[in-house]
Scaffold this motif. Structure first.
Motif, PDB file in Angstrom:
ATOM      1  N   UNK A  73      18.721  -2.881  39.690  1.00 20.62           N
ATOM      2  CA  UNK A  73      17.810  -2.103  40.581  1.00 20.62           C
ATOM      3  C   UNK A  73      16.354  -2.058  40.213  1.00 20.62           C
ATOM      4  N   UNK A  74      15.319  -2.607  41.220  1.00 13.52           N
ATOM      5  CA  UNK A  74      14.288  -2.585  40.943  1.00 13.52           C
ATOM      6  C   UNK A  74      13.402  -1.369  40.866  1.00 13.52           C
ATOM      7  N   UNK A  75      12.220  -1.245  40.595  1.00 11.17           N
ATOM      8  CA  UNK A  75      11.342  -0.021  40.739  1.00 11.17           C
ATOM      9  C   UNK A  75      11.288   0.499  42.219  1.00 11.17           C
ATOM     10  N   UNK A  76      10.937   1.613  42.440  1.00 12.28           N
ATOM     11  CA  UNK A  76      10.660   2.165  43.853  1.00 12.28           C
ATOM     12  C   UNK A  76       9.912   1.490  44.529  1.00 12.28           C
ATOM     13  N   UNK A  77       8.678   0.826  44.062  1.00 10.40           N
ATOM     14  CA  UNK A  77       7.776  -0.210  44.562  1.00 10.40           C
ATOM     15  C   UNK A  77       8.103  -1.469  44.788  1.00 10.40           C
ATOM     16  N   UNK A  78       9.424  -2.050  44.226  1.00  8.66           N
ATOM     17  CA  UNK A  78      10.024  -3.104  44.380  1.00  8.66           C
ATOM     18  C   UNK A  78       9.901  -4.107  43.525  1.00  8.66           C
ATOM     19  N   UNK A  79       9.053  -3.812  42.397  1.00  2.57           N
ATOM     20  CA  UNK A  79       8.706  -4.356  41.294  1.00  2.57           C
ATOM     21  C   UNK A  79       9.772  -4.443  40.241  1.00  2.57           C
ATOM     22  N   UNK A  80       9.624  -5.413  39.087  1.00  2.47           N
ATOM     23  CA  UNK A  80      10.716  -5.493  38.230  1.00  2.47           C
ATOM     24  C   UNK A  80       9.915  -5.072  36.851  1.00  2.47           C
ATOM     25  N   UNK A  81      10.820  -4.406  36.019  1.00  2.00           N
ATOM     26  CA  UNK A  81      10.361  -4.217  34.583  1.00  2.00           C
ATOM     27  C   UNK A  81      11.136  -4.865  33.817  1.00  2.00           C
ATOM     28  N   UNK A  82      10.587  -5.911  33.008  1.00  3.93           N
ATOM     29  CA  UNK A  82      11.313  -6.680  32.105  1.00  3.93           C
ATOM     30  C   UNK A  82      12.223  -5.897  31.129  1.00  3.93           C
ATOM     31  N   UNK A  83      11.532  -5.035  30.496  1.00  2.59           N
ATOM     32  CA  UNK A  83      12.473  -4.076  29.678  1.00  2.59           C
ATOM     33  C   UNK A  83      13.733  -3.800  30.302  1.00  2.59           C
ATOM     34  N   UNK A 106      10.400  -9.886  51.959  1.00  3.44           N
ATOM     35  CA  UNK A 106      10.116  -8.547  52.475  1.00  3.44           C
ATOM     36  C   UNK A 106       8.749  -8.035  52.121  1.00  3.44           C
ATOM     37  N   UNK A 107       8.756  -7.937  50.723  1.00  7.14           N
ATOM     38  CA  UNK A 107       7.301  -7.479  50.209  1.00  7.14           C
ATOM     39  C   UNK A 107       6.409  -8.278  49.646  1.00  7.14           C
ATOM     40  N   UNK A 108       6.806  -9.560  49.443  1.00  4.62           N
ATOM     41  CA  UNK A 108       5.982 -10.761  48.853  1.00  4.62           C
ATOM     42  C   UNK A 108       5.779 -10.432  47.257  1.00  4.62           C
ATOM     43  N   UNK A 109       6.777  -9.448  46.885  1.00  5.32           N
ATOM     44  CA  UNK A 109       6.587  -9.371  45.397  1.00  5.32           C
ATOM     45  C   UNK A 109       7.140 -10.726  44.575  1.00  5.32           C
ATOM     46  N   UNK A 110       6.182 -11.179  43.758  1.00  5.24           N
ATOM     47  CA  UNK A 110       6.554 -12.202  42.830  1.00  5.24           C
ATOM     48  C   UNK A 110       7.160 -12.004  41.513  1.00  5.24           C
ATOM     49  N   UNK A 111       8.424 -12.015  41.069  1.00  2.59           N
ATOM     50  CA  UNK A 111       8.883 -11.539  39.858  1.00  2.59           C
ATOM     51  C   UNK A 111       8.234 -12.663  38.807  1.00  2.59           C
TER      52      UNK A 111
END
Length: 177
Positions: A73-83, A106-111
């Motif tokens: 599950x990504x963060x509410x803003x759609x980003x990822x937390x490596x930890x 959808x969001x354009x976020x680049x992990x």
């Protein structure tokens, strides 16, 4: 003549994505078929597949057929937390692969795909990156197999790169195929 042209196309694609010589380029109908091939092969290997919740259906649904899937599950803003991703690996030592998008459609976020690759490799897993939404806008470099941040598999489609037809590409380790 046809074989020579196919091999030249494979070589050109390999150079384009920074694939080392131990990688093989497989032509498919599209990205979904490319991921289906990998997911099917992985279903024969024990372990779990870690997939994020920001994946396009073509990088989520194929893994459900015959694989034990965990969803990050990504963060509410759609980003990822490596930890948080590392904790998934720690809590599930039998993860065999991480399937992740290179850029969310959808969001354009680049992990951070190379950081995620290092993380996966440090836990004995491989990584597949769906670069369909990334490759036409940003350089994709699979890196040498010696590099801990190398990408084991990538999949993309020609039509997403503005090619006239919808052919797909899967690049991965020759020994896997």
């Amino acid at each position: 003549i046809s074989t020579e042209l196919y091999e030249r196309a494979r070589e050109r694609i390999g150079k384009f994505v920074g694939a080392s010589s131990d990688r093989y380029v497989v032509f498919t109908k599209n990205t979904t078929e490319a991921i289906n091939h990998v997911a099917h092969l992985w279903s024969r290997i024990p372990g779990k597949v870690l997939v994020s919740d920001i994946e396009h259906s073509s990088n989520f649904l194929p893994w459900l057929a015959g694989n034990d899937v965990l969803q990050y599950r990504t963060n509410p803003d759609g980003t990822m937390n490596i930890d948080d991703v590392e904790n998934m690996f720690i809590d599930n030592p039998d993860i065999k692969t991480l399937a992740i998008t290179g850029s969310s459609n959808v969001t354009g976020y680049r992990p951070p795909i190379h950081d995620l690759a290092r993380l996966a490799h440090s836990h004995g897993a491989m990584i597949l990156v769906d670069v369909c939404q990334l490759i036409q806008h940003h350089n994709v470099n699979m890196l040498s197999s010696d590099d801990p941040g190398h990408l084991d598999f990538i999949a993309f489609s020609g039509h997403k790169m503005y090619a006239p037809y919808g052919g797909g590409v899967l690049v991965g380790p020759k020994e896997f195929f």
